[in-house]
Scaffold this motif. Sequence first.
Motif, PDB file in Angstrom:
ATOM      1  N   ASP A  18       4.089  -4.547  -0.648  1.00  0.00           N
ATOM      2  CA  ASP A  18       5.024  -3.419  -0.794  1.00  0.00           C
ATOM      3  C   ASP A  18       6.083  -3.661  -1.867  1.00  0.00           C
ATOM      4  O   ASP A  18       6.666  -2.704  -2.380  1.00  0.00           O
ATOM      5  N   ASN A  19       6.335  -4.924  -2.212  1.00  0.00           N
ATOM      6  CA  ASN A  19       7.339  -5.203  -3.239  1.00  0.00           C
ATOM      7  C   ASN A  19       6.714  -4.997  -4.620  1.00  0.00           C
ATOM      8  O   ASN A  19       5.739  -5.658  -4.978  1.00  0.00           O
ATOM      9  N   ALA A  41       0.548  -0.295  -1.616  1.00  0.00           N
ATOM     10  CA  ALA A  41       1.918  -0.659  -1.239  1.00  0.00           C
ATOM     11  C   ALA A  41       2.143  -0.612   0.273  1.00  0.00           C
ATOM     12  O   ALA A  41       3.242  -0.877   0.742  1.00  0.00           O
ATOM     13  N   CYS A  42       1.102  -0.257   1.027  1.00  0.00           N
ATOM     14  CA  CYS A  42       1.229  -0.279   2.491  1.00  0.00           C
ATOM     15  C   CYS A  42      -0.137  -0.604   3.088  1.00  0.00           C
ATOM     16  O   CYS A  42      -1.170  -0.522   2.408  1.00  0.00           O
ATOM     17  N   PRO A  65       5.583  -1.961   5.121  1.00  0.00           N
ATOM     18  CA  PRO A  65       6.416  -0.897   5.705  1.00  0.00           C
ATOM     19  C   PRO A  65       5.793  -0.170   6.886  1.00  0.00           C
ATOM     20  O   PRO A  65       6.523   0.415   7.700  1.00  0.00           O
ATOM     21  N   ASP A  66       4.474  -0.170   7.013  1.00  0.00           N
ATOM     22  CA  ASP A  66       3.872   0.589   8.123  1.00  0.00           C
ATOM     23  C   ASP A  66       3.479  -0.343   9.264  1.00  0.00           C
ATOM     24  O   ASP A  66       4.201  -0.453  10.249  1.00  0.00           O
ATOM     25  N   ILE A  67       2.340  -0.991   9.180  1.00  0.00           N
ATOM     26  CA  ILE A  67       2.015  -2.015  10.183  1.00  0.00           C
ATOM     27  C   ILE A  67       2.109  -3.369   9.510  1.00  0.00           C
ATOM     28  O   ILE A  67       2.110  -3.460   8.282  1.00  0.00           O
ATOM     29  N   SER A  68       2.186  -4.447  10.281  1.00  0.00           N
ATOM     30  CA  SER A  68       2.307  -5.772   9.676  1.00  0.00           C
ATOM     31  C   SER A  68       0.978  -6.169   9.040  1.00  0.00           C
ATOM     32  O   SER A  68      -0.096  -5.687   9.416  1.00  0.00           O
ATOM     33  N   GLY A  69       1.070  -7.076   8.073  1.00  0.00           N
ATOM     34  CA  GLY A  69      -0.139  -7.603   7.464  1.00  0.00           C
ATOM     35  C   GLY A  69      -1.031  -8.295   8.481  1.00  0.00           C
ATOM     36  O   GLY A  69      -2.257  -8.292   8.355  1.00  0.00           O
ATOM     37  N   ILE A  70      -0.426  -8.879   9.494  1.00  0.00           N
ATOM     38  CA  ILE A  70      -1.213  -9.541  10.553  1.00  0.00           C
ATOM     39  C   ILE A  70      -2.093  -8.514  11.258  1.00  0.00           C
ATOM     40  O   ILE A  70      -3.295  -8.730  11.453  1.00  0.00           O
ATOM     41  N   GLU A  71      -1.500  -7.375  11.627  1.00  0.00           N
ATOM     42  CA  GLU A  71      -2.271  -6.313  12.280  1.00  0.00           C
ATOM     43  C   GLU A  71      -3.326  -5.745  11.325  1.00  0.00           C
ATOM     44  O   GLU A  71      -4.464  -5.455  11.730  1.00  0.00           O
TER      45      GLU A  71
END
Length: 129
Positions: A18-19, A41-42, A65-71
């Motif tokens: 996202d950055n 970006a998400c 910004p939406d769900i975590s990268g882990i999820e």
Amino acid sequence: MNAAPASVLEKTVLVVEDNELNRKLLEVHLEMLGYAAVTAACAAIGLDIARRQQPNLVLMDIQLPDISGIEAIRRLKADQQTRAIPVIAITAFAMPREQASILASGCEGYLAKPYRRDELFALIDRYIR
Ligand code: MN
């Protein structure tokens, strides 16, 4: 900096970050290595691109910004269409507990920020198919 020549055999790497600056930097690094970069970006857009474009590798930021990268990695690995795509998690989190849940998500590789460019390059070359 010389751009690698485009080729029909070029491998594609999906960057989910996202950055904007980090995303651009990864894109430049991938192009230096001769890979084509596609970016999101998400997580939602990243998952969609992974399904439709079948990249050879995914670089996944953890704080999104939406769900975590882990999820997002769990979802990639739970989906028959995307589970075979290797994923490298890239995160600023250095906490051991966070690292354990990242590794448990099913990603193939893990890179903590700040990283050295040669560490990134070695991981990409190791896991790209
Ligand atoms: Mn982030």
